[in-house]
Design a protein around this motif. Structure first.
Motif, short mmCIF file in Angstrom:
data_model
loop_
_atom_site.label_atom_id
_atom_site.label_comp_id
_atom_site.label_asym_id
_atom_site.label_seq_id
_atom_site.Cartn_x
_atom_site.Cartn_y
_atom_site.Cartn_z
N TRP A 202 -5.38 5.13 -1.03
CA TRP A 202 -4.34 4.49 -0.22
C TRP A 202 -4.47 4.94 1.24
O TRP A 202 -5.05 5.99 1.54
N THR B 186 0.02 2.64 2.25
CA THR B 186 -0.19 1.28 1.75
C THR B 186 -1.50 1.15 0.97
O THR B 186 -2.41 1.97 1.11
N GLU B 187 -1.58 0.12 0.19
CA GLU B 187 -2.79 -0.15 -0.58
C GLU B 187 -4.00 -0.28 0.33
O GLU B 187 -3.90 -0.74 1.47
N ASN B 188 -5.13 0.08 -0.21
CA ASN B 188 -6.38 -0.12 0.51
C ASN B 188 -6.59 -1.63 0.72
O ASN B 188 -6.53 -2.40 -0.23
N TRP C 147 -8.55 -3.86 -1.64
CA TRP C 147 -8.08 -4.23 -2.98
C TRP C 147 -7.26 -5.52 -2.99
O TRP C 147 -6.92 -6.03 -4.05
N LEU C 148 -6.93 -6.06 -1.83
CA LEU C 148 -5.93 -7.13 -1.77
C LEU C 148 -6.47 -8.49 -2.21
O LEU C 148 -5.74 -9.29 -2.79
N THR D 238 3.44 -1.16 -0.40
CA THR D 238 3.58 -0.11 0.61
C THR D 238 4.77 0.79 0.28
O THR D 238 5.86 0.31 -0.02
#
Length: 203
Positions: free
Chosen positions: A150, A162-164, A167-168, A179
């Motif tokens: 993260w 927040t997410e990498n 990965w989205l 987040t």
């Protein structure tokens, strides 16, 4: 023969009686004077004791009774604005309640909610969460998230984790997916960073 009126003889016994009468009068006046004490000028005959002064509060203290404010338990409806919850319901959405988790750790007194239409199989959902957290737990959670990939952004109002972005796969807004926001004594969660503004403490 001419008779002359003679005045009473001023004898010692007569003078003694006269003097005794004057003495009695003086003594009576003194006794009467002694029975009535003179009142000093400017002082009333009867005075009452002054009322006790109210104890002043020490600096930083208050004489007002202590009040205890109870914080309501977190629910899916009271951690977001009432208008937002009403909008979701008007769409036929319902909420699914889960424990608030950061990784494998669940935070006591926290809540995580997924809002969506349960009658339709879709990933069109909104996620919100809130939980109390202390400084030590927050630091540990941040470290574990970073170790998992993260991203951390520290700003004046708190820390965003927040997410990498890798990965989205097109999910999220402006490159932000799920987040966490770590504030002073609490942590919030939303499915995008922008949606964190909808998350409030229990009201």
């Amino acid at each position: 023969m001419t008779l002359h009126r003679t005045s009473p003889v001023d004898t010692p016994s007569r003078r003694l009686r006269a003097g005794g009468t004057a003495t009695v009068g003086v003594l009576a006046a003194l006794v009467l004077a002694g029975c009535t004490s003179p009142t000093p000028s400017g002082v009333s005959p009867e005075t009452s004791a002054p009322a006790p002064a109210e104890t002043a509060a020490a600096p930083g203290e208050s004489n007002a009774p202590d009040t205890v404010v109870d914080t309501p338990d977190a629910t899916c409806e009271n951690i977001i604005p009432a208008a937002t919850a009403d909008d979701f319901k008007s769409l036929g959405w319902t909420s699914q309640e889960e424990p608030f988790r950061i990784g494998a750790k669940a935070l006591d007194d926290g809540i995580q909610c997924k809002w969506g239409d349960t009658n339709i199989a879709s990933d069109r959902v909104q996620i919100f969460g809130w939980a109390p957290i202390d400084t030590t737990e927050a630091q540990t959670a941040e470290q574990e998230l970073v170790a998992s990939g993260w991203k951390v952004e520290r700003e004046a109002d708190g820390t965003y984790v927040t997410e990498n972005p890798d990965w989205l796969n097109g999910r999220g807004v402006d490159g932000y997916g799920l987040t966490y926001f770590f504030g002073d004594g609490f942590v919030k969660l939303a499915d995008t960073r922008q949606s964190l503004v909808l998350v409030e403490g229990p009201r």
